[in-house]
Design a protein around this motif. Sequence first.
Motif, mmCIF file in Angstrom:
data_model
loop_
_atom_site.group_PDB
_atom_site.id
_atom_site.type_symbol
_atom_site.label_atom_id
_atom_site.label_comp_id
_atom_site.label_asym_id
_atom_site.label_seq_id
_atom_site.Cartn_x
_atom_site.Cartn_y
_atom_site.Cartn_z
ATOM 1 N N LYS A 137 2.379 7.946 -1.901
ATOM 2 C CA LYS A 137 3.092 6.776 -2.423
ATOM 3 C C LYS A 137 4.248 6.360 -1.518
ATOM 4 O O LYS A 137 4.498 5.163 -1.335
ATOM 5 C CB LYS A 137 3.617 7.074 -3.832
ATOM 6 C CG LYS A 137 2.533 7.150 -4.894
ATOM 7 C CD LYS A 137 3.098 7.542 -6.249
ATOM 8 C CE LYS A 137 4.010 6.496 -6.810
ATOM 9 N NZ LYS A 137 4.482 6.832 -8.177
ATOM 10 N N LYS A 138 4.953 7.315 -0.937
ATOM 11 C CA LYS A 138 6.088 6.984 -0.091
ATOM 12 C C LYS A 138 5.641 6.232 1.163
ATOM 13 O O LYS A 138 6.297 5.289 1.597
ATOM 14 C CB LYS A 138 6.842 8.261 0.300
ATOM 15 C CG LYS A 138 7.567 8.931 -0.858
ATOM 16 C CD LYS A 138 8.320 10.172 -0.396
ATOM 17 C CE LYS A 138 9.050 10.828 -1.565
ATOM 18 N NZ LYS A 138 9.778 12.059 -1.129
ATOM 19 N N GLU A 139 4.530 6.671 1.754
ATOM 20 C CA GLU A 139 4.046 6.039 2.975
ATOM 21 C C GLU A 139 3.614 4.591 2.735
ATOM 22 O O GLU A 139 3.769 3.728 3.599
ATOM 23 C CB GLU A 139 2.870 6.829 3.557
ATOM 24 C CG GLU A 139 3.259 8.166 4.164
ATOM 25 C CD GLU A 139 2.080 8.866 4.806
ATOM 26 O OE1 GLU A 139 0.994 8.249 4.921
ATOM 27 O OE2 GLU A 139 2.224 10.036 5.191
ATOM 28 N N PHE A 140 3.050 4.315 1.564
ATOM 29 C CA PHE A 140 2.494 2.996 1.293
ATOM 30 C C PHE A 140 3.426 2.093 0.480
ATOM 31 O O PHE A 140 3.080 0.942 0.225
ATOM 32 C CB PHE A 140 1.153 3.137 0.552
ATOM 33 C CG PHE A 140 -0.001 3.505 1.447
ATOM 34 C CD1 PHE A 140 -0.897 2.534 1.878
ATOM 35 C CD2 PHE A 140 -0.180 4.812 1.858
ATOM 36 C CE1 PHE A 140 -1.962 2.868 2.702
ATOM 37 C CE2 PHE A 140 -1.243 5.157 2.685
ATOM 38 C CZ PHE A 140 -2.134 4.192 3.112
ATOM 39 N N SER A 141 4.583 2.596 0.087
ATOM 40 C CA SER A 141 5.459 1.835 -0.805
ATOM 41 C C SER A 141 5.930 0.524 -0.169
ATOM 42 O O SER A 141 5.961 -0.523 -0.823
ATOM 43 C CB SER A 141 6.664 2.680 -1.227
ATOM 44 O OG SER A 141 7.434 3.060 -0.079
ATOM 45 N N GLY A 142 6.296 0.551 1.114
ATOM 46 C CA GLY A 142 6.752 -0.656 1.790
ATOM 47 C C GLY A 142 5.649 -1.695 1.902
ATOM 48 O O GLY A 142 5.880 -2.890 1.686
ATOM 49 N N TYR A 179 -20.148 -6.624 5.035
ATOM 50 C CA TYR A 179 -18.696 -6.484 4.908
ATOM 51 C C TYR A 179 -18.293 -5.091 4.425
ATOM 52 O O TYR A 179 -18.850 -4.570 3.457
ATOM 53 C CB TYR A 179 -18.138 -7.524 3.941
ATOM 54 C CG TYR A 179 -17.795 -8.834 4.611
ATOM 55 C CD1 TYR A 179 -16.494 -9.113 5.013
ATOM 56 C CD2 TYR A 179 -18.791 -9.771 4.870
ATOM 57 C CE1 TYR A 179 -16.182 -10.316 5.629
ATOM 58 C CE2 TYR A 179 -18.487 -10.974 5.496
ATOM 59 C CZ TYR A 179 -17.183 -11.241 5.879
ATOM 60 O OH TYR A 179 -16.875 -12.425 6.510
ATOM 61 N N TYR A 180 -17.318 -4.506 5.156
ATOM 62 C CA TYR A 180 -16.657 -3.290 4.701
ATOM 63 C C TYR A 180 -15.578 -3.671 3.691
ATOM 64 O O TYR A 180 -15.098 -4.813 3.687
ATOM 65 C CB TYR A 180 -15.989 -2.557 5.867
ATOM 66 C CG TYR A 180 -16.917 -2.030 6.922
ATOM 67 C CD1 TYR A 180 -17.499 -0.771 6.787
ATOM 68 C CD2 TYR A 180 -17.211 -2.776 8.068
ATOM 69 C CE1 TYR A 180 -18.352 -0.272 7.765
ATOM 70 C CE2 TYR A 180 -18.058 -2.290 9.049
ATOM 71 C CZ TYR A 180 -18.628 -1.034 8.891
ATOM 72 O OH TYR A 180 -19.476 -0.551 9.861
ATOM 73 N N CYS A 181 -15.175 -2.697 2.890
ATOM 74 C CA CYS A 181 -14.134 -2.944 1.884
ATOM 75 C C CYS A 181 -13.183 -1.749 1.826
ATOM 76 O O CYS A 181 -13.622 -0.602 1.756
ATOM 77 C CB CYS A 181 -14.782 -3.168 0.520
ATOM 78 S SG CYS A 181 -13.611 -3.343 -0.835
ATOM 79 N N VAL A 182 -11.888 -2.021 1.877
ATOM 80 C CA VAL A 182 -10.856 -0.992 1.682
ATOM 81 C C VAL A 182 -9.947 -1.469 0.552
ATOM 82 O O VAL A 182 -9.399 -2.576 0.624
ATOM 83 C CB VAL A 182 -10.017 -0.739 2.946
ATOM 84 C CG1 VAL A 182 -8.973 0.354 2.678
ATOM 85 C CG2 VAL A 182 -10.895 -0.344 4.115
ATOM 86 N N THR A 183 -9.786 -0.653 -0.477
ATOM 87 C CA THR A 183 -9.017 -1.039 -1.663
ATOM 88 C C THR A 183 -7.901 -0.051 -1.957
ATOM 89 O O THR A 183 -8.128 1.159 -1.988
ATOM 90 C CB THR A 183 -9.933 -1.117 -2.900
ATOM 91 O OG1 THR A 183 -10.997 -2.039 -2.652
ATOM 92 C CG2 THR A 183 -9.153 -1.567 -4.122
ATOM 93 N N ILE A 184 -6.712 -0.573 -2.147
ATOM 94 C CA ILE A 184 -5.599 0.214 -2.688
ATOM 95 C C ILE A 184 -5.511 -0.102 -4.175
ATOM 96 O O ILE A 184 -5.375 -1.266 -4.556
ATOM 97 C CB ILE A 184 -4.261 -0.130 -2.009
ATOM 98 C CG1 ILE A 184 -4.262 0.308 -0.548
ATOM 99 C CG2 ILE A 184 -3.098 0.523 -2.749
ATOM 100 C CD1 ILE A 184 -2.977 -0.039 0.190
#
Length: 352
Positions: free
Chosen positions: A195-200, A103-108
């Motif tokens: 932050k602006k790109e991911f805020s929504g 499994y790959y993992c991507v975390t914000i």
Amino acid sequence: MVLERINNWFNLSKQYFFTYKEGFFNLSFLANSPDMIVKSCIKMPFMKVDEERQMLYSDTPFVKGEFSYVELEPGLWIMNSTMLYKNNVSYRPIYDKMLESNYYCVTISLVENKFNADFYEFDNYKVESHSITFVKPATDFLFCHFKGSKEKMYILYFSETWAKNNIMNSPSISIGVKNLFSNKSIEVLNYIYDKKEFSGLIRNLSYYFNNSPKPNLLELKKITYHFFDLFFSSLEKRDTRESFKLSLKEQMKIEKIEHFLKGNLYNKFPGIEIISDKFNIAPSTLKRSFKLVYGTSVFKYFQNKQMDLALDYFKSHDTMVKDVSQIFGYENVSKFSSAFQKRHNMLPSEIK
């Protein structure tokens, strides 16, 4: 074969104990797959389970918070955790070598740290950090969390088979993204996101995790695909050829340095030599390793955090630019204004 099984058993036993090293309580979890992660966490002491909402609750001497998990489709999971750390805690994945780890993992990650200020008008101040981390299957990695920090994490887990069918075979995926998956020298990638790109995305994830009596699979699946779109788009803006390869001890040291910098924002930049001496690390290694982990130089990272804090200060205080520049260790007002403008595309005087 017998020795291999014994070593594997000893490695797996780590999930039932914690150790203390380098100022951190280290907790391990079984990480071959999302399903095994959930089962491993359930076995931890003081853990409560809400099966209908697919949530775990924890209140231990180390951490207090909740953890949500949803399998959206075979090979694709999304998770969410909200934690308050009562002590310095590090998490380290362990793997059962007798089972598949694919499994790959991507975390914000969104982290808020609280620090004490040296000025009489403050009791404390908060510093926010935000980053994306990409980790390949069966990678040894350390997740460090400092006492008093509040952290939200939104995590995607997807299998190699799912990635092949939905990412690698997609005609719209760029060469850069395909290289990230195919390049064996890249194991971990970490960078600060816009932050602006991911805020929504973050707002929608927060809403559906916090306001549904049970997981809303349709909405979470739509948001997850948007998550992938934003992640791949953000990769196009950076060089993904260089993955940071640090020992766990080096990684922990760099994270301690980053925490130290955030705790000294109301001072002048301490300087590479002073930081190197304090943390027993060669200046060249410090500069190289810090940039690998945080994507920018030590000084630039410190300065950006200062300017973010300065913006918050101007918004909440009616004060002169000269006074604020001195608070942040700037003797020259024009240099402070220049640094502020580079960070926020406006002068401090324009806020008033």
